[in-house]
Design an enzyme around this catalytic site. Structure first.
Site, short mmCIF file in Angstrom:
data_model
loop_
_atom_site.label_atom_id
_atom_site.label_comp_id
_atom_site.label_asym_id
_atom_site.label_seq_id
_atom_site.Cartn_x
_atom_site.Cartn_y
_atom_site.Cartn_z
N SER A 68 9.61 11.15 -5.58
CA SER A 68 9.77 10.13 -6.61
C SER A 68 10.05 10.77 -7.98
O SER A 68 11.03 11.51 -8.12
CB SER A 68 8.54 9.22 -6.62
OG SER A 68 8.78 8.03 -7.33
N LEU A 133 2.96 -1.36 -3.89
CA LEU A 133 4.41 -1.25 -3.80
C LEU A 133 4.83 -0.01 -3.02
O LEU A 133 5.77 -0.04 -2.23
CB LEU A 133 5.03 -1.21 -5.21
CG LEU A 133 5.03 -2.53 -5.97
CD1 LEU A 133 5.48 -2.31 -7.42
CD2 LEU A 133 5.94 -3.56 -5.30
N ASP A 191 11.85 0.98 1.21
CA ASP A 191 11.24 1.35 -0.08
C ASP A 191 11.32 0.17 -1.06
O ASP A 191 12.41 -0.37 -1.32
CB ASP A 191 11.99 2.56 -0.65
CG ASP A 191 11.21 3.29 -1.74
OD1 ASP A 191 10.53 2.62 -2.53
OD2 ASP A 191 11.31 4.53 -1.80
N HIS A 219 7.99 3.80 0.34
CA HIS A 219 7.93 4.83 -0.69
C HIS A 219 6.85 5.87 -0.42
O HIS A 219 6.99 7.03 -0.80
CB HIS A 219 7.68 4.16 -2.05
CG HIS A 219 8.04 5.00 -3.23
ND1 HIS A 219 9.34 5.25 -3.59
CD2 HIS A 219 7.26 5.63 -4.15
CE1 HIS A 219 9.37 6.00 -4.69
NE2 HIS A 219 8.13 6.26 -5.04
#
Length: 242
Positions: A68, A133, A191, A219
Site C-alpha cells: 500500500s 476496508l 480490494d 487489501h
C-alpha cells in the site's frame, strides 16, 4: 542469491504486519535477506521528506518493496535511486491513491476527504474503519480486520494525518516508466481501497513490469494469504535475478 529485500508497511501499521509474508518468503528463499523498515512518520507531510529519511535508512543495491503506502514509497525511492535499486515489488499499491480525471482507478476524492476529516475528529474510529476496508474482499472478513488492528502503530493524530497527506500527494505514474530495474506489482481483485482496474492501467504505464491480480483477495491479503503472495514474489526474484 545473496541480495537483500527491504519491505515497508502501509499507513498506520507497524512493520510487523509484513512478518507473515517475510516468513513465507524465507521458507522459499532462505538465502535472501529480508529487512522490515518502519515508515518515517515523524518526517512531516511532504513525500520528499519521507523519501529523504528512507534514503538515509535503507542501504543501496537492495530490492525495494512494500504494501500500500509502503509500496508507493518504495516505487518513488526506486525511481530516485536508479541503477542502485536491484528491483521493485509492490502489493496493493496504486501509483496514485486518490482519483484524478486522468486516473479514475483510485479512491474518489470525496471518499478520501471524508476519511481525512474522520481522522481529525476520531482517529481511533477511523483506524477501525480502515481495518474493515482492508479486510473487505478477504474470505476471512472480520477476523482479518481484528488481526490488522493488532499491528496498529502508536502515533499521534497529527502523524496519522501526515501519513494520509503523503498518501494523497504521491503520484508515481511517471516513476514506473523511469525505473529500469525489474518490477512486480500485485493487486487484489476485491480490494476496497485500490480498484482492481488499476492493474491494467499500471501495465500500460511501463512494459518493464509484471502485473498480477490475486483473485478472491482484498487489501489485507498479505495477512490472510501470505504464502500466495510469497509465491508470486519468489518466482519473480528467481526469474529476474537467478
Amino acid at each position: 542469491m545473496n541480495d537483500c529485500l527491504v519491505l515497508l508497511p502501509g499507513w498506520g501499521v507497524a512493520p510487523a504486519v509484513l512478518q507473515p509474508l517475510v516468513d513465507s518468503v524465507r521458507l522459499r528463499m532462505p538465502e535472501l535477506e529480508v529487512r522490515l523498515v518502519a515508515l518515517p512518520i515523524d518526517s512531516g507531510s511532504e513525500p520528499e521528506h519521507w523519501l529523504d529519511t528512507l534514503e538515509a535508512q535503507i542501504p543501496h543495491n537492495t530490492w525495494l518493496g512494500g504494501w500500500s503506502l509502503g509500496g508507493m514509497l518504495a516505487t518513488a525511492l526506486a525511481a530516485r535511486r536508479g541503477s542502485s535499486c536491484l528491483g521493485l515489488f509492490t502489493f496493493a499499491a496504486n501509483p496514485r491513491f486518490v482519483a484524478h480525471p486522468d486516473w479514475p482507478q483510485a479512491m474518489p476524492e470525496e471518499t478520501f476527504s471524508a476519511f481525512y476529516q474522520g481522522c481529525i475528529q476520531d482517529s481511533a474510529a477511523t483506524l477501525k474503519r480502515f481495518s474493515l476496508l482492508c479486510a473487505q474482499g478477504c474470505p476471512g472478513g472480520r477476523a482479518i480486520s481484528r488481526q490488522l488492528a493488532a499491528y496498529y502503530q502508536q502515533q499521534t493524530a497529527d502523524e496519522y494525518l501526515s501519513g494520509l497527506e503523503v498518501l494523497a500527494k504521491l503520484d508515481n505514474r511517471s516513476c514506473l516508466a523511469d525505473i529500469k530495474a525489474p518490477q512486480l506489482h500485485v493487486l487484489a481483485a476485491q480490494d476496497a481501497l485500490v480498484p482492481a482496474g488499476a492493474a491494467q492501467r499500471i501495465a500500460g504505464l511501463t512494459s518493464k513490469a509484471e502485473v498480477h491480480l490475486m483473485e478472491s483477495a482484498g487489501h489485507a491479503a498479505l495477512i490472510e494469504q501470505p504464502e500466495v503472495l510469497a509465491g508470486f514474489l519468489t518466482a519473480f526474484l528467481r526469474r529476474t535475478h537467478p
